[in-house]
Design an enzyme around this catalytic site. Sequence first.
Site, PDB file in Angstrom:
ATOM      1  CG  ASP A   5       8.399   3.570   7.979  1.00 22.24           C
ATOM      2  OD1 ASP A   5       9.463   3.263   8.556  1.00 22.24           O
ATOM      3  OD2 ASP A   5       7.206   3.488   8.760  1.00 22.24           O
ATOM      4  N   GLY A   6       9.727   6.438   4.553  1.00 25.76           N
ATOM      5  CA  GLY A   6       9.648   7.023   3.094  1.00 25.76           C
ATOM      6  C   GLY A   6      11.015   6.760   2.614  1.00 25.76           C
ATOM      7  CE1 TYR A  47      -5.524   4.729   1.599  1.00 27.23           C
ATOM      8  CE2 TYR A  47      -4.387   4.898  -0.721  1.00 27.23           C
ATOM      9  CZ  TYR A  47      -5.396   5.117   0.017  1.00 27.23           C
ATOM     10  OH  TYR A  47      -6.454   5.827  -0.414  1.00 27.23           O
ATOM     11  CG  ASN A  79       4.902   0.410   1.794  1.00 26.43           C
ATOM     12  OD1 ASN A  79       5.343  -0.426   2.606  1.00 26.43           O
ATOM     13  ND2 ASN A  79       5.188   1.709   2.072  1.00 26.43           N
ATOM     14  CG  LEU A 121      -3.729  -0.389   9.857  1.00 19.80           C
ATOM     15  CD1 LEU A 121      -4.372  -1.829  10.421  1.00 19.80           C
ATOM     16  CD2 LEU A 121      -2.542  -0.252  10.907  1.00 19.80           C
TER      17      LEU A 121
END
Length: 585
Positions: free
Chosen positions: A345-346, A474, A431, A476
């Site tokens: 994901d990063g 973050y 995000n 969540l």
Amino acid sequence: MSVSSSIVIDFSSGLFHSFGHLTRCSSAMQDNPELPSLALNLNFSLESPQQRWRDILAQSNKEMLQELLASANGTDSRTIEEIALSVADRILASEPAQSLLEVDAALSPLMKPVPTDDLLKGPQLEDIQVTGWHIWSGKVKDAKQAAEELRKSSKQLSPHSSMSRRSMSQDFEMRDFDHRMPEQVSGSSDDGEICRNRMHAGLELRTTTQQYTWMRWDGKPRAVLLVAKQGDPQVTRKLRDIASWIDSQGCHVVLEPELWDEVQGRSPGIKPEPSPRKVCWCAGPCDCRRLVSKVKRDEMSFAPKWQWGTSEGLPPGFAQRCRTWTPKQDKLEEHIDLVISLGGDGTLCWTSGLFSGAMPPIIAFAAGSLGFLTPFPLSDWMSVLMPILGTKSEVAPPLQLVCRMRFQMRLYRHEEDDPENSPAIPVQSMNEVLVHRGASPHLVKLDVCVNDKSVTMVQGDGLIMATPTGSTAYSLAAGGSMMHPAVPGIILTPVCPHSLSFRPVVLPDSAVVKVRVPPSARSSRVMVAVDGKDRIELKRGDSIEVAVSPYPLPTICRASVTRDWFRSVNEALQWNRRMEQKGPK
């Protein structure tokens, strides 16, 4: 010399790093008048360039020690950096050093010369034209029927129509909408002509979003950007295989500048003097206010991140055919047809940051730790890419697409003359945008407005504004709800609020959220982070404005957006995983 080189030599390897050592050897140097003077006496008779460079560095270290002792005794007021630069300039200007620099063979022990012709000059991708592509929505049972729908719609467009050539043209073929639509009536008002709907029997609204979104290129994609996770040998090996195969299919392979340098066989070079790092959104020199982070020499690492290795196994001439881009000169969205991400994901978040505007479609292969946003297994890369980039595939088949919402942010400084005309920060958030207290011991105090209306005041550790994609990140972890990526909305999630009744809230995608540090705030410094990086500092009276970006992140689905999302929720987050209760016997 036949080539021009940029040479920086580290003269600090033999220096003492403690003034305690300097003072202990001060008396020994003062009592010994036979020590070398400041004047250079470098008459070497050795033939080995390595030994000659060693003697030159030894002489520079001796002179450095002498000048540092003079500075410690108070006779020299210069800083260590100024002394080091003075000694370096004097050593490089000496005749022995100049004679070594003029011989190509003498440079090999230290570095590899870089020919001037190989340096990047100007735009690198101007000769590559992007392939147009279509996007449409509606209920389509399978890709075969989608291809038939696209073929029929393309016949209705003229060959010279701008819609057939424009990237991401809104060629919507809406199906299953056969009910009677309300009559449209034009009217006028003070604001000009408007359009109203006259309802006869109430309002009927099926859905505001479509279950499926499809895309297809007008032809075969020509340019493919490869972005990979750094420092993973397995990912690098797969990257070599994928890059070689794409090159063999007649497509342009575009690599990041660092990786492109590694492919060209260039070493990272010798460590330069550390300089303050700029911490802001701008990629180059700028005049914007920013944090300055001092970097120590031992914290700087210039080891190769990719370890691409030799050219063995690559197609002949691959290094000459692969491309890169020049920042601020090449517009990637105008020359890239497809982006392939190898990592987690990063890596996908990093890829999103490469495009400050529109983005081409992305295929994300899982090679990271979590893999929430990477639905394709890395081992299946050939079967995934063959229908799209294969030689026998003249036109890629229709692909299911999910357009992930991104944020655009504006920064308003309190002391600016015209804060209303503040330009948008050139970064897109995939995000979240986080406003937090940073290193301050005090709680943050923030005024929150939605569509220019004050809604609440935040007192706590911070506030998260998350996209549906970032709802499982973050937000969540801070107690926010999970949102399907196709649901348009903005999630406001407090971080450790001082009020137990402050709960996360979901706003529509049309909302514009403004967060301001009031003059009455106890903490005078508040930090802003975009996707965990790109920090900036807010002071009292400063504010940021967050809204939905007009440029989403188009990611290609493995099955469908819903199936991919729930697979990630179940497998990566272990959502609702527990032992089942025993049934009746």
